[in-house]
Design a protein around this motif. Structure first.
Motif, mmCIF file in Angstrom:
data_model
loop_
_atom_site.group_PDB
_atom_site.id
_atom_site.type_symbol
_atom_site.label_atom_id
_atom_site.label_comp_id
_atom_site.label_asym_id
_atom_site.label_seq_id
_atom_site.Cartn_x
_atom_site.Cartn_y
_atom_site.Cartn_z
ATOM 1 N N PRO A 170 0.751 -1.252 0.092
ATOM 2 C CA PRO A 170 -0.041 0.046 0.029
ATOM 3 C C PRO A 170 0.979 1.417 -0.039
ATOM 4 O O PRO A 170 1.817 1.189 0.313
ATOM 5 C CB PRO A 170 -0.546 -0.183 1.004
ATOM 6 N N ASN A 171 0.288 2.343 -0.572
ATOM 7 C CA ASN A 171 0.794 3.746 -0.178
ATOM 8 C C ASN A 171 0.928 4.104 1.177
ATOM 9 O O ASN A 171 0.253 3.280 2.011
ATOM 10 C CB ASN A 171 0.135 4.761 -0.915
ATOM 11 N N MET A 172 2.145 4.657 1.502
ATOM 12 C CA MET A 172 2.407 4.927 2.886
ATOM 13 C C MET A 172 3.056 4.026 3.584
ATOM 14 O O MET A 172 3.678 4.172 4.625
ATOM 15 C CB MET A 172 1.088 5.661 3.689
ATOM 16 N N SER A 173 3.465 2.842 2.886
ATOM 17 C CA SER A 173 3.858 1.698 3.779
ATOM 18 C C SER A 173 5.353 1.513 3.684
ATOM 19 O O SER A 173 6.005 0.955 4.668
ATOM 20 C CB SER A 173 3.303 0.454 2.973
ATOM 21 N N THR A 310 -9.129 -1.167 10.348
ATOM 22 C CA THR A 310 -8.230 -0.201 9.888
ATOM 23 C C THR A 310 -6.857 -1.067 9.397
ATOM 24 O O THR A 310 -6.759 -1.819 10.120
ATOM 25 C CB THR A 310 -7.781 1.044 10.776
ATOM 26 N N PHE A 313 0.612 -0.227 9.101
ATOM 27 C CA PHE A 313 1.657 -0.417 8.228
ATOM 28 C C PHE A 313 2.896 -0.830 9.080
ATOM 29 O O PHE A 313 3.138 -0.275 10.072
ATOM 30 C CB PHE A 313 1.946 0.828 7.412
ATOM 31 N N TYR A 326 -4.587 -1.406 -0.233
ATOM 32 C CA TYR A 326 -5.192 -0.905 0.861
ATOM 33 C C TYR A 326 -5.563 0.527 0.538
ATOM 34 O O TYR A 326 -5.883 1.333 1.389
ATOM 35 C CB TYR A 326 -4.103 -1.037 2.146
ATOM 36 N N HIS A 329 -8.372 1.995 2.642
ATOM 37 C CA HIS A 329 -7.963 2.144 4.078
ATOM 38 C C HIS A 329 -7.240 3.529 4.004
ATOM 39 O O HIS A 329 -7.401 4.328 4.959
ATOM 40 C CB HIS A 329 -7.274 0.944 4.609
ATOM 41 N N VAL A 330 -6.337 3.613 3.271
ATOM 42 C CA VAL A 330 -5.534 5.018 3.111
ATOM 43 C C VAL A 330 -6.388 6.208 3.008
ATOM 44 O O VAL A 330 -6.239 7.062 3.707
ATOM 45 C CB VAL A 330 -4.573 4.983 2.195
ATOM 46 N N LEU A 333 -7.875 6.545 6.495
ATOM 47 C CA LEU A 333 -7.077 7.427 7.306
ATOM 48 C C LEU A 333 -6.742 8.816 7.004
ATOM 49 O O LEU A 333 -6.613 9.776 7.805
ATOM 50 C CB LEU A 333 -5.391 6.807 7.071
#
Length: 427
Positions: A170-173, A310, A313, A326, A329-330, A333
């Protein structure tokens, strides 16, 4: 000037008398009009008239002015002579000074390396012919910025039968951070510094190419996607088998199928024609099947887990492909509206239930030539029902509107809005 002023005050008895200087008139003696009668005739020569005062010059002041101006001129000449003399002396020592400066700068850099290596617990790197083995590697900048928070280190293994890593997750991971830290560890090792890792074995890279992050060049009329393609081209044209290439989310600046096709073609080209060590992160999970086709490519993913609805990460790189995306989910967030999140989850379930993507039927005859390409049908023409169901006028209007939508030219949000409008018409 102060001595002359005091002398003239005593001589004339005028306590407000001033001796001054300006660039236009030079030195002068200024007396207010109320005190003009106290001046001795013949001694003072008028130089300038003001509203409330007169300015004069005396023979003595003229003489001092000439001396001062001459002295100033002499000072400038003498100063330049001394400067040129010093310059000539220094010229003889230039080679020694340059050598000293070079040695001092090298010592300064090495001392800096030693200090940060000790303070931040860096490790001495080793060099290899082809192998990359980074154990518990860290990003030197992110680690420093995080301070009290615990940085999650990661391993990177590359070499024989493992020249390319396809990174999903996922992004931000932490995909981008992982890629950058490998490049930074390589650069630090090659400039002679210890590196942020428990162990680091690295080859010597001749060049490092990156395509990371979005960058517009609007002034010269280049879009984000054009910049992305130009940077990819630069790597593909100039990289050798001894280079390091970092491609982050290549292909996301265009439509899904376009982007995925380009990403796969780039991976295959680098794999087959260049052979450089390559880290390629992507959100196209469909590309993970390339591991079976390309013997030098291996899948890795950034670990994430769901907890009470939720996503958490873990920032850990693991072998294999990510099991799912995900994105919603991001969005959650990021605190998008709950109705929107709920609707996105419903749409996702519908899409997953109906299959990943529709099979495009083989076209048996050439379509009529039109100014714009016709939109492919959403429905499989090979499985038409025996009788078309009878539709109400409202349903037919909605179906016609739906067929006319050019979905490939829409963003996901625009598509959701259109679907919502059509759904409302049916109620």
């Amino acid at each position: 000037g102060a001595r002359l002023e005091q002398q003239e005050r005593e001589y004339t008895g005028i306590r407000s008398l001033k001796v001054g200087f300006n660039k236009v008139f030079g030195y002068y003696i200024e007396v207010t009009k109320a005190n003009l009668h106290l001046l001795e005739e013949g001694r003072y020569e008028r130089k300038q008239t003001l509203t409330n005062a007169e300015r004069y010059i005396t023979p003595e002041l003229k003489e001092k002015e000439a001396l001062i101006l001459e002295a100033e001129n002499n000072i400038c000449e003498l100063e330049y002579e001394l400067f040129t003399e010093l310059r000539e002396k220094v010229k003889r020592y230039i080679p020694r000074l340059q050598q000293l400066a070079k040695q001092m700068s090298e010592l300064d850099a090495l001392q800096c390396f030693a200090t940060i290596s000790e303070n931040r617990h860096y490790t001495k790197p080793e060099f290899s012919e082809d192998e990359v083995e980074v154990i518990e590697g860290r990003h030197p900048v992110v680690e420093k910025v995080m301070d009290s928070q615990e940085y999650v280190p990661n391993n990177c293994m590359m070499g024989d039968n493992r020249q390319m890593l396809l990174i999903t997750g996922p992004n931000m991971s932490g995909k981008s951070t992982y890629m950058r830290q490998i490049a930074l560890i390589s650069i630090m090792a090659q400039i002679g510094c210890f590196v942020p890792a428990k162990k680091a074995v690295l080859p010597i890279f001749d060049q490092i190419f990156t395509r990371i992050g979005a960058a517009d060049d609007l002034i010269s009329g280049q879009s984000t996607f054009m910049v992305e393609m130009l940077e990819a081209k630069n790597a593909i044209v100039n990289a050798t088998k001894n280079s390091l290439i970092l491609f982050d989310e290549i292909g996301r600046g265009t439509s899904t199928y376009d982007g995925m096709a380009l990403a796969q073609a780039i991976i295959e080209y680098v794999h087959d024609h260049i052979g450089a060590k390559t880290l390629f992160s992507t959100h196209y999970h469909e590309l993970t099947v390339l591991e079976d086709k390309l013997h030098q490519l291996k899948n890795v993913h950034v670990r994430a887990e769901e907890y009470n609805g939720t996503v958490v990460f873990l920032h850990q790189i693991k072998e294999g492909a990510a099991d799912k995306s995900y994105g919603i989910h991001v969005a959650q967030l990021a605190e998008l509206p709950e109705d929107l999140i709920s609707r996105a989850q419903d749409i996702l379930k519908e899409l997953e239930h109906s299959g990943n993507k529709p099979e495009v039927p083989v076209q048996k005859q050439k379509p009529e030539v039109k100014e714009e390409p016709a939109q492919l049908s959403f429905f499989d023409e090979t499985e038409k029902p025996a009788e078309a169901p009878k539709l109400s006028k409202k349903e037919k209007q909605v179906l016609d509107a739906f067929k006319s939508l050019n979905i490939l030219d829409m963003t996901p949000l625009e598509a959701m809005n259109e679907m919502y409008k059509l759904q409302k018409k049916l109620h």
